[in-house]
Design a protein around this motif. Structure first.
Motif, mmCIF file in Angstrom:
data_model
loop_
_atom_site.group_PDB
_atom_site.id
_atom_site.type_symbol
_atom_site.label_atom_id
_atom_site.label_comp_id
_atom_site.label_asym_id
_atom_site.label_seq_id
_atom_site.Cartn_x
_atom_site.Cartn_y
_atom_site.Cartn_z
ATOM 1 N N ASP A 165 1.565 3.506 -5.641
ATOM 2 C CA ASP A 165 0.893 2.637 -6.279
ATOM 3 C C ASP A 165 2.378 2.564 -7.818
ATOM 4 O O ASP A 165 2.909 3.240 -8.080
ATOM 5 N N PRO A 166 2.322 1.384 -8.182
ATOM 6 C CA PRO A 166 2.529 1.342 -9.365
ATOM 7 C C PRO A 166 2.556 2.991 -10.394
ATOM 8 O O PRO A 166 3.505 2.948 -11.368
ATOM 9 N N ALA A 167 0.859 2.724 -10.494
ATOM 10 C CA ALA A 167 0.647 3.688 -11.388
ATOM 11 C C ALA A 167 1.378 5.578 -10.706
ATOM 12 O O ALA A 167 1.448 6.270 -11.436
ATOM 13 N N ASP A 168 1.264 5.912 -10.174
ATOM 14 C CA ASP A 168 2.735 6.825 -9.750
ATOM 15 C C ASP A 168 4.065 6.024 -9.985
ATOM 16 O O ASP A 168 4.285 8.141 -10.597
ATOM 17 N N GLN A 183 7.083 3.741 0.105
ATOM 18 C CA GLN A 183 6.001 2.057 0.399
ATOM 19 C C GLN A 183 3.696 2.869 0.160
ATOM 20 O O GLN A 183 3.518 2.053 0.228
ATOM 21 N N LEU A 184 3.685 3.821 0.002
ATOM 22 C CA LEU A 184 2.790 4.570 0.402
ATOM 23 C C LEU A 184 2.222 4.511 -1.626
ATOM 24 O O LEU A 184 1.278 4.142 -2.003
ATOM 25 N N ILE A 191 4.588 5.116 -12.846
ATOM 26 C CA ILE A 191 4.062 4.663 -14.652
ATOM 27 C C ILE A 191 4.010 6.304 -15.168
ATOM 28 O O ILE A 191 4.350 7.368 -16.268
ATOM 29 N N ASP A 192 3.339 6.819 -13.866
ATOM 30 C CA ASP A 192 2.604 8.625 -14.334
ATOM 31 C C ASP A 192 3.989 8.934 -14.733
ATOM 32 O O ASP A 192 3.756 10.385 -15.283
ATOM 33 N N TYR A 225 1.326 9.142 13.155
ATOM 34 C CA TYR A 225 3.075 8.051 12.759
ATOM 35 C C TYR A 225 4.245 8.674 13.793
ATOM 36 O O TYR A 225 4.488 8.150 13.676
ATOM 37 N N TYR A 254 -2.767 -1.710 -10.414
ATOM 38 C CA TYR A 254 -2.433 -0.817 -11.210
ATOM 39 C C TYR A 254 -2.065 0.304 -10.637
ATOM 40 O O TYR A 254 -1.371 0.985 -10.291
ATOM 41 N N ILE A 255 -3.715 1.067 -10.462
ATOM 42 C CA ILE A 255 -3.713 2.244 -8.800
ATOM 43 C C ILE A 255 -3.797 1.910 -7.987
ATOM 44 O O ILE A 255 -4.005 2.847 -7.230
ATOM 45 N N GLY A 256 -3.900 0.076 -7.069
ATOM 46 C CA GLY A 256 -3.447 0.815 -5.485
ATOM 47 C C GLY A 256 -4.985 0.229 -5.426
ATOM 48 O O GLY A 256 -4.921 0.408 -3.956
ATOM 49 N N LYS A 287 0.293 10.805 -3.799
ATOM 50 C CA LYS A 287 1.316 9.936 -2.764
ATOM 51 C C LYS A 287 3.345 10.833 -2.704
ATOM 52 O O LYS A 287 3.826 10.067 -2.769
ATOM 53 N N CYS A 288 3.334 12.126 -2.205
ATOM 54 C CA CYS A 288 4.538 13.094 -2.288
ATOM 55 C C CYS A 288 5.016 12.464 -0.524
ATOM 56 O O CYS A 288 6.028 12.520 -0.556
ATOM 57 N N GLY A 289 4.328 12.261 0.026
ATOM 58 C CA GLY A 289 4.800 11.319 1.508
ATOM 59 C C GLY A 289 5.262 12.691 2.687
ATOM 60 O O GLY A 289 5.626 12.696 3.901
ATOM 61 N N GLU A 314 -8.865 10.936 -4.333
ATOM 62 C CA GLU A 314 -8.226 11.444 -5.515
ATOM 63 C C GLU A 314 -7.908 12.075 -6.670
ATOM 64 O O GLU A 314 -7.026 11.862 -7.274
ATOM 65 N N ILE A 318 0.834 7.248 8.431
ATOM 66 C CA ILE A 318 1.000 8.721 7.957
ATOM 67 C C ILE A 318 -0.174 8.737 7.602
ATOM 68 O O ILE A 318 -1.127 7.888 6.339
ATOM 69 N N LYS A 362 -4.293 10.491 -11.855
ATOM 70 C CA LYS A 362 -4.280 11.172 -10.361
ATOM 71 C C LYS A 362 -3.503 12.217 -11.058
ATOM 72 O O LYS A 362 -3.320 12.878 -10.339
ATOM 73 N N ARG A 406 13.420 9.789 -6.441
ATOM 74 C CA ARG A 406 13.078 9.974 -4.769
ATOM 75 C C ARG A 406 12.055 9.033 -4.254
ATOM 76 O O ARG A 406 12.416 8.203 -3.175
ATOM 77 N N ARG A 407 11.129 9.152 -5.213
ATOM 78 C CA ARG A 407 9.715 7.879 -4.710
ATOM 79 C C ARG A 407 10.763 6.017 -4.608
ATOM 80 O O ARG A 407 9.649 5.674 -3.944
ATOM 81 N N GLU A 435 9.352 6.146 3.137
ATOM 82 C CA GLU A 435 7.794 6.544 3.204
ATOM 83 C C GLU A 435 7.000 6.365 1.806
ATOM 84 O O GLU A 435 5.959 5.785 2.304
ATOM 85 N N VAL A 436 7.824 6.891 0.919
ATOM 86 C CA VAL A 436 6.888 7.589 0.046
ATOM 87 C C VAL A 436 7.345 5.624 -1.136
ATOM 88 O O VAL A 436 6.204 6.120 -1.747
ATOM 89 N N PHE A 481 3.693 2.403 9.746
ATOM 90 C CA PHE A 481 3.278 3.473 8.504
ATOM 91 C C PHE A 481 2.230 3.736 7.672
ATOM 92 O O PHE A 481 1.701 4.647 7.448
#
Lengths: 444, 269
Positions: B147-150, B144-145, B152-153, A64, A99-101, A53-55, A49, A73, B218, B135-136, B141-142, A70
């Motif tokens: 989600d829409p929520a990221d 692709q990682l 929107i936040d 990776y 929306y939240i994946g 997703k900052c990578g 939780e 990662i 999140k 950056r997102r 890589e970021v 991908f």
């Protein structure tokens, strides 16, 4: 499934005390497994939780970096789990899932889980680099354990589990063979040193129970010889147990129940010979399982527990060495440095034993995994194993020429010769730190 | 009617959802046991060391600094400016920007400094949000990682920052004493009508909506951070286990897959 992993069939599962969940019940069983695990271990929920997703983990992961895939990662790997977790256990995942994946279970789910949770070496390097300290090893351990309960587990793991049930070690070595092997090693040492150095098996009233890696009775005999010489030098009253001739604990790598069972064997062996101190041999994840999981899985332990490298380090003032004229580097096994608090001890031992000790970069808790960690030692995985070992090979190549490459963990010892050969370093001599101790030690 | 709802009802709905939601989720984590020590070595060995280790992570984002200095810069600036903005709201509104008179400045100097700092941190927040959003989008890589929520936040906070900074534009007047009186009435549970200022209402409403959104999102990573870090700096187990050490979870007691040797008897969970 995108990896060539051989999965256990019905008879393999049976031999390991497992069973397969019928295909049509798998979804329900997987969701139930996740539910149980999330109420069992806090790390799973919090780590699922918290990721933003900052990578930042991408370039921290040798898996990776080696495969370029991908889904290797760490955040993406965890997301394979997270998508289902969100879908079935969060309010937003149930309502506005896309929306939240969040993602539904489908025919691909388990194949993806097997593919990517068996390309994670559980090395914890991402936890060092993640701003939140999210430890993908926790997610991988959970995923593998949940899949095992469904009967979705590599045949390699069930083979180890079956050997463990039968003989108490991964290799399936029976007691007579153990004794033969010890006698052979005793003869070798007699020839070399002229001394009667014993490797006692199941000796009652021993102060120290030494748990070797079973591989030390096949491919890594020098490690066992080094340990025997060390115990001889300090005059220890020690023995090895025939019932648990195995420092490794593959349970940690595929089933928490099996992990608990293996730690229990260790406890019973210690009780049987009356040992006050259990010394664990050169095995990375086995050390983590013993040190970090014994209390949590098996309750309070009445004996001391120490790693052979720590114990040898503590006893260094009793030892005499004649330095070997070698240039040596050390590979920090992940489960020593990041997960087991064995960081400086092997360095101090090596510095005392050889003329030139060099560090690879990065090292200590930032070191890269060998690529075999978490039991990814299957022959059919060789191509992927070589990709997982790519970063390690690059690190070592920078330090050539080397006389010896110290890799004090049985999984590293099984993986790295293949990696070095693949990347053009087949002449490099490798082995444990206790091998070097055994060669440099001066016995009276 | 709408202003009544927005000014005198919505703040309580938002506050309740925010508080209950955050507590509910964090309590949901904390009620689950930590069956094993997850110490990440090298680990601090004293209580003070543990506080220092988590403290440097909280204040300086040390792990991220060691890993990715570029991401660190913008993430750190975002969080520091956000913290300063929140702090500035509390003291700036309470003291009507005269807070620096407490350290000896004149009232007019204090108001100038307060306005300057508010503008600096408000703009830092705005810029770092835009950089991180960019950056997102461009880091493959970021991207692709995410989600829409990221996205929107980030956009949500961006809207709050824009509406907040809007009030600082030349020519835009917001009656600070009226805002203070209004917020005071909300905290005293005797809500007064919301000040009749479009820019203020826009900012206030987006903040209220964000508070409602917060516990479902999140954004809770701030709490996950602490709960997670606490697990990673826990003391490693000691053997032999000291007498009186409680069982970590029921897994250590009841559910032994093989016959227990008796060592753990009497301490069943």
């Amino acid at each position: 499934m995108k990896i060539p992993l051989h999965m256990a069939k019905e008879k393999d599962l049976q031999a390991a005390g497992l069973r397969a969940v019928p295909e049509e019940e798998k979804q329900q069983a997987l969701v139930k497994g996740i539910d149980q695990y999330r109420q069992w271990a806090r790390s799973l929920m919090v780590m699922l939780e918290t990721c933003t997703k900052c990578g930042a983990c991408a370039n921290a992961c040798h898996s990776y970096l080696g495969t370029g895939d991908f889904n290797n990662i760490p955040a993406a790997r965890a997301d394979l789990f997270r998508k289902l977790y969100k879908r079935y256990f969060t309010w937003t995942g149930k309502t506005i899932g896309r929306y939240i994946g969040a993602e539904d279970y489908d025919a691909e789910t388990l194949a993806k889980w097997v593919t990517y949770f068996y390309q994670c070496n559980e090395c914890r390097r991402c936890a060092v680099y993640c701003p939140f300290g999210i430890d993908t090893a926790e997610i991988t351990i959970a995923a593998r354990s949940i899949m095992t309960a469904l009967g979705v587990v590599p045949r390699f793991m069930t083979g180890v589990a079956a050997n463990m049930i039968k003989t108490g070690n991964n290799m399936g070595i029976p007691k007579p063979a153990t004794i033969d092997c010890c006698e052979f090693m005793e003869d070798e040492m007699k020839e070399e040193t002229g001394l009667d150095i014993k490797i006692p098996v199941d000796k009652p009233d021993s102060d120290i129970l030494y748990i070797p890696s079973s591989a030390d009775f096949f491919s890594n005999v020098d490690t066992m010889i080094g340990v025997a010489k060390f115990f001889h030098a300090i005059g220890a009253n020690w023995t090895i147990p025939s019932t648990v001739l195995e420092a490794a604990n593959f349970g940690l790598l595929f089933s928490m129940d099996a992990m608990k069972e293996q730690n229990q064997r260790m406890r019973e062996a210690a009780k049987m010979v009356g040992a006050k101190l259990v010394v664990q041999g050169e095995c990375g994840h086995g050390w983590r399982a013993a040190k970090m999981y014994t209390e949590g899985a098996n309750g309070p332990a009445p004996f001391g527990l120490v790693h052979i490298l720590d114990y040898a380090y503590q006893n260094m003032d009793k030892l005499k060495f004649e330095k070997l004229p070698w240039r040596v580097t050390l590979h920090d096994p992940c489960n020593y440095a990041r997960a087991g608090d064995i960081i400086e001890q092997p360095r101090e031992l090596l510095k005392a034993c050889v003329s030139e000790f060099v560090e690879m970069t990065p090292n200590r808790e930032r070191n890269f995994c060998c690529g075999g960690g978490s039991g990814i030692l299957m022959d059919e995985m060789m191509d992927i194993r070589m990709q997982l070992g790519k970063k390690k090979a690059e690190q070592v190549k920078e330090l050539l020429p080397l006389d010896f490459f110290a890799t004090p963990c049985s999984i590293c010892k099984a993986q790295l010769p293949h990696v070095m050969k693949f990347y053009g370093m087949e002449d490099l001599k490798m082995g444990g730190v206790m091998d070097v101790v055994g060669k440099a030690i001066v016995l009276a | 009617m709408l202003l009544y709802f927005v000014g005198q009802v919505l703040p309580y709905i938002a506050g309740a959802i925010f508080l209950i939601g955050v507590i509910y989720r964090v309590a949901g984590w904390l009620k689950v046991p930590v069956p094993f020590q997850l110490t990440l070595f090298p680990a601090p060995t004293s209580g003070a060391g543990r506080i220092a280790a988590v403290g440097t992570e909280v204040l300086l984002f040390k792990s991220l600094y060691n890993n990715d200095k570029n991401l660190w810069l913008w993430a750190w600036l975002l969080h520091v400016s956000l913290a300063m903005v929140i702090l500035g709201h509390i003291v700036g509104i309470y003291f009507l920007m005269n807070q620096f008179t407490l350290i000896g400045l004149s009232a007019s100097a204090s108001q100038t400094v307060s306005a300057f700092l508010g503008t600096v941190f408000g703009l830092t927040l705005l810029i770092s949000l835009i950089v991180l959003f960019y950056r997102r989008l461009v880091n493959p890589e970021v991207k692709q990682l995410s989600d829409p929520a990221d996205y929107i936040d980030l956009l949500f906070i961006l809207v709050i920052a824009i509406t907040g900074n809007h009030m600082r534009l030349p020519g835009v007047e917001v009656d600070l004493p009226a805002v203070k009186a209004y917020l005071g009435s909300l905290l005293a549970f005797g809500p007064a009508p919301i000040p009749d200022s479009g820019v203020f209402i826009a900012h206030f409403v987006t903040v209220m909506l964000f508070m409602i959104y917060f516990p479902f999102s999140k954004m809770l990573h701030f709490a996950g951070f602490l709960v997670n870090r606490a697990m990673l700096v826990e003391a490693a187990p000691v053997y032999p286990t000291p007498a009186g050490t409680p069982l970590r979870s029921s897994f250590a007691g009841a559910r032994a897959p093989v016959a227990d040797s008796g060592q753990a008897k009497g301490v069943q969970a």
